[in-house]
Design a protein around this motif. Sequence first.
Motif, PDB file in Angstrom:
ATOM      1  N   GLY A 160       0.793  -1.217   0.000  1.00 21.37           N
ATOM      2  CA  GLY A 160       0.000   0.000   0.000  1.00 21.37           C
ATOM      3  C   GLY A 160       0.826   1.268   0.000  1.00 21.37           C
ATOM      4  N   GLY A 161       2.135   1.132  -0.251  1.00 21.82           N
ATOM      5  CA  GLY A 161       3.029   2.291  -0.293  1.00 21.82           C
ATOM      6  C   GLY A 161       4.306   1.991   0.462  1.00 21.82           C
ATOM      7  N   LEU A 162       5.407   2.631   0.052  1.00 24.40           N
ATOM      8  CA  LEU A 162       6.687   2.377   0.702  1.00 24.40           C
ATOM      9  C   LEU A 162       6.634   2.641   2.208  1.00 24.40           C
ATOM     10  N   GLU A 163       5.852   3.621   2.590  1.00 29.91           N
ATOM     11  CA  GLU A 163       5.795   3.956   4.012  1.00 29.91           C
ATOM     12  C   GLU A 163       5.223   2.807   4.843  1.00 29.91           C
ATOM     13  N   LYS A 164       4.473   1.916   4.188  1.00 27.04           N
ATOM     14  CA  LYS A 164       3.875   0.777   4.879  1.00 27.04           C
ATOM     15  C   LYS A 164       4.916  -0.285   5.237  1.00 27.04           C
ATOM     16  N   LEU A 165       6.136  -0.145   4.690  1.00 31.37           N
ATOM     17  CA  LEU A 165       7.198  -1.091   5.022  1.00 31.37           C
ATOM     18  C   LEU A 165       7.838  -0.776   6.375  1.00 31.37           C
ATOM     19  N   LYS A 166       7.504   0.371   6.946  1.00 29.36           N
ATOM     20  CA  LYS A 166       8.055   0.741   8.250  1.00 29.36           C
ATOM     21  C   LYS A 166       7.681  -0.322   9.280  1.00 29.36           C
ATOM     22  N   GLY A 167       8.680  -0.817   9.979  1.00 27.40           N
ATOM     23  CA  GLY A 167       8.450  -1.839  10.988  1.00 27.40           C
ATOM     24  C   GLY A 167       8.483  -3.264  10.457  1.00 27.40           C
ATOM     25  N   LYS A 168       8.543  -3.414   9.131  1.00 27.31           N
ATOM     26  CA  LYS A 168       8.619  -4.747   8.535  1.00 27.31           C
ATOM     27  C   LYS A 168      10.063  -5.248   8.589  1.00 27.31           C
ATOM     28  N   LYS A 169      10.225  -6.541   8.381  1.00 25.25           N
ATOM     29  CA  LYS A 169      11.549  -7.144   8.325  1.00 25.25           C
ATOM     30  C   LYS A 169      11.731  -7.785   6.956  1.00 25.25           C
ATOM     31  N   ILE A 170      12.814  -7.409   6.273  1.00 27.74           N
ATOM     32  CA  ILE A 170      13.118  -7.964   4.957  1.00 27.74           C
ATOM     33  C   ILE A 170      14.401  -8.770   5.054  1.00 27.74           C
ATOM     34  N   GLY A 171      14.312 -10.055   4.706  1.00 27.96           N
ATOM     35  CA  GLY A 171      15.479 -10.908   4.701  1.00 27.96           C
ATOM     36  C   GLY A 171      16.224 -10.770   3.377  1.00 27.96           C
ATOM     37  N   PHE A 172      17.535 -10.926   3.432  1.00 26.17           N
ATOM     38  CA  PHE A 172      18.360 -10.831   2.223  1.00 26.17           C
ATOM     39  C   PHE A 172      19.267 -12.051   2.181  1.00 26.17           C
ATOM     40  N   LEU A 173      18.885 -13.022   1.373  1.00 24.98           N
ATOM     41  CA  LEU A 173      19.637 -14.255   1.196  1.00 24.98           C
ATOM     42  C   LEU A 173      20.591 -14.065   0.030  1.00 24.98           C
ATOM     43  N   HIS A 174      21.887 -14.137   0.288  1.00 25.81           N
ATOM     44  CA  HIS A 174      22.821 -13.752  -0.769  1.00 25.81           C
ATOM     45  C   HIS A 174      24.058 -14.628  -0.780  1.00 25.81           C
ATOM     46  N   LEU A 175      24.607 -14.815  -1.980  1.00 27.56           N
ATOM     47  CA  LEU A 175      25.888 -15.480  -2.114  1.00 27.56           C
ATOM     48  C   LEU A 175      26.937 -14.623  -1.418  1.00 27.56           C
ATOM     49  N   ASP A 176      27.736 -15.258  -0.583  1.00 27.61           N
ATOM     50  CA  ASP A 176      28.732 -14.527   0.194  1.00 27.61           C
ATOM     51  C   ASP A 176      29.965 -14.281  -0.674  1.00 27.61           C
ATOM     52  N   ALA A 177      29.790 -13.397  -1.640  1.00 23.35           N
ATOM     53  CA  ALA A 177      30.826 -13.044  -2.614  1.00 23.35           C
ATOM     54  C   ALA A 177      30.550 -11.623  -3.073  1.00 23.35           C
ATOM     55  N   ALA A 178      31.436 -11.075  -3.891  1.00 18.68           N
ATOM     56  CA  ALA A 178      31.275  -9.692  -4.349  1.00 18.68           C
ATOM     57  C   ALA A 178      29.908  -9.462  -4.967  1.00 18.68           C
ATOM     58  N   PHE A 179      29.444 -10.412  -5.787  1.00 18.00           N
ATOM     59  CA  PHE A 179      28.137 -10.297  -6.429  1.00 18.00           C
ATOM     60  C   PHE A 179      27.022 -10.155  -5.399  1.00 18.00           C
TER      61      PHE A 179
END
Length: 440
Positions: free
Chosen positions: A164-183
Amino acid sequence: MSFRKIGLGLAAATMLAGMALPALAQDSVYVPLFTYRTGPFAGSGTPIADGMHDYLRMLNERDGGIGGVKLVLEECETGYDTKKGVECYESVKGKNPVIVNPWSTGITLPLIPRASVDKIPILSMAYGLSASARGDIFPWVFNPPATYWDGLSMIVKYIGEKEGGLEKLKGKKIGFLHLDAAFGKEPIPLLQELAKDIGFEVALYPVAAQDMQNQSSQWLSARRDRPDYMIMWGWGSMNGAAVKEAVRSGYPIDKFYSVWWPGEDDARSGGAGAKGFKMLNWHAVGTNFPAIQDIQKHVVDKGLSKAPKDKVGELLYNRGVYNSLLIAEGIATAQKLTGKKAVTGEDVRRGMENIKLDPARLKELGLEGFTDQLVLSCADHNGHRAAFMQEWDGTKWVKISNPIEPMTDRVKGQLEAAAKDYAEKNAGWPKRTEACDKAS
């Protein structure tokens, strides 16, 4: 590191047998392709390598090359290993390549300082150093059609719209699953900046290369942390294993997003439970395009491709086609600018800087509707094009959104600061002396 000579017509092959490659460059254009068909990243690397090779080979078979000169194609196997990638570069640079494709952020980074010295442009298509989009600071590096920072901003923007808008992300938790490399680490600074500005929390889940197929600890942590959304920055076998593990652990698959690298096989890894997995993309899948049908006719059906016939037109194969479309356009534009047929790396740098893939040109190339317009310039080596969200429906990718523009207002400042910081930290970084064409 290993080489494989490919893509020569009979006449060119006969000449090659009797001459060194630099002599052959008088009436041909040398295009090395850095690939990885072996190792844990081969699941991603192989179809891309097939698409890259097959499009350029099709131009040789159908048109006799580009502008009347054959393309000499040679693969160098890197295994997605930085050391091997640099070895490939050192092995090809004396053969007068008109462009190199590292196909690894880790390989791209050490090549950036070499490019201006060796006069060999680098094409790191939608990967590599995001800041290298700044043509005034990185005149020899091109990373169209969008940077990793653009891509991250598009995913966050899309998630925000769903809330419902970027402001609605306040207080949310976003996980970031990433290759542990420069990329995998490349977009983290922007993610943390967005989190600070918007007010959401970030949970990082790095995956070491040796653990790509065993992510139980990361997903156990995710079950504990309960992120509202998960964004993946993966490559190779990591992607399929992540989808499979997300399904197995019960993570809501409709909350699982990825940057533009998973292929069909990665989504299939999750079985029926993968339905609803989403990722960014900027080009079509399928074979319903004259150019790809010409690949089938002139290359695949003649046994000149390594790609299984049922893989032609899949997402990562078509990604390789897009990559080689940029190479070919850079060469063709350089020929027009210089009036030469056998162009050099310096010429192709100019050509890349003047690429204009508008709808009329895409139609002329047999790729109408395959992708959106891309225009590069002296200052902008990326284009910062929009992408769209697509969803796995259990059997195929389905486009589910209109074009999502990058959050330019948030990305631009970060990108400019990063480019300037790179130049300042690399003592003696040369100021641009390459002239800009008027059209650029």
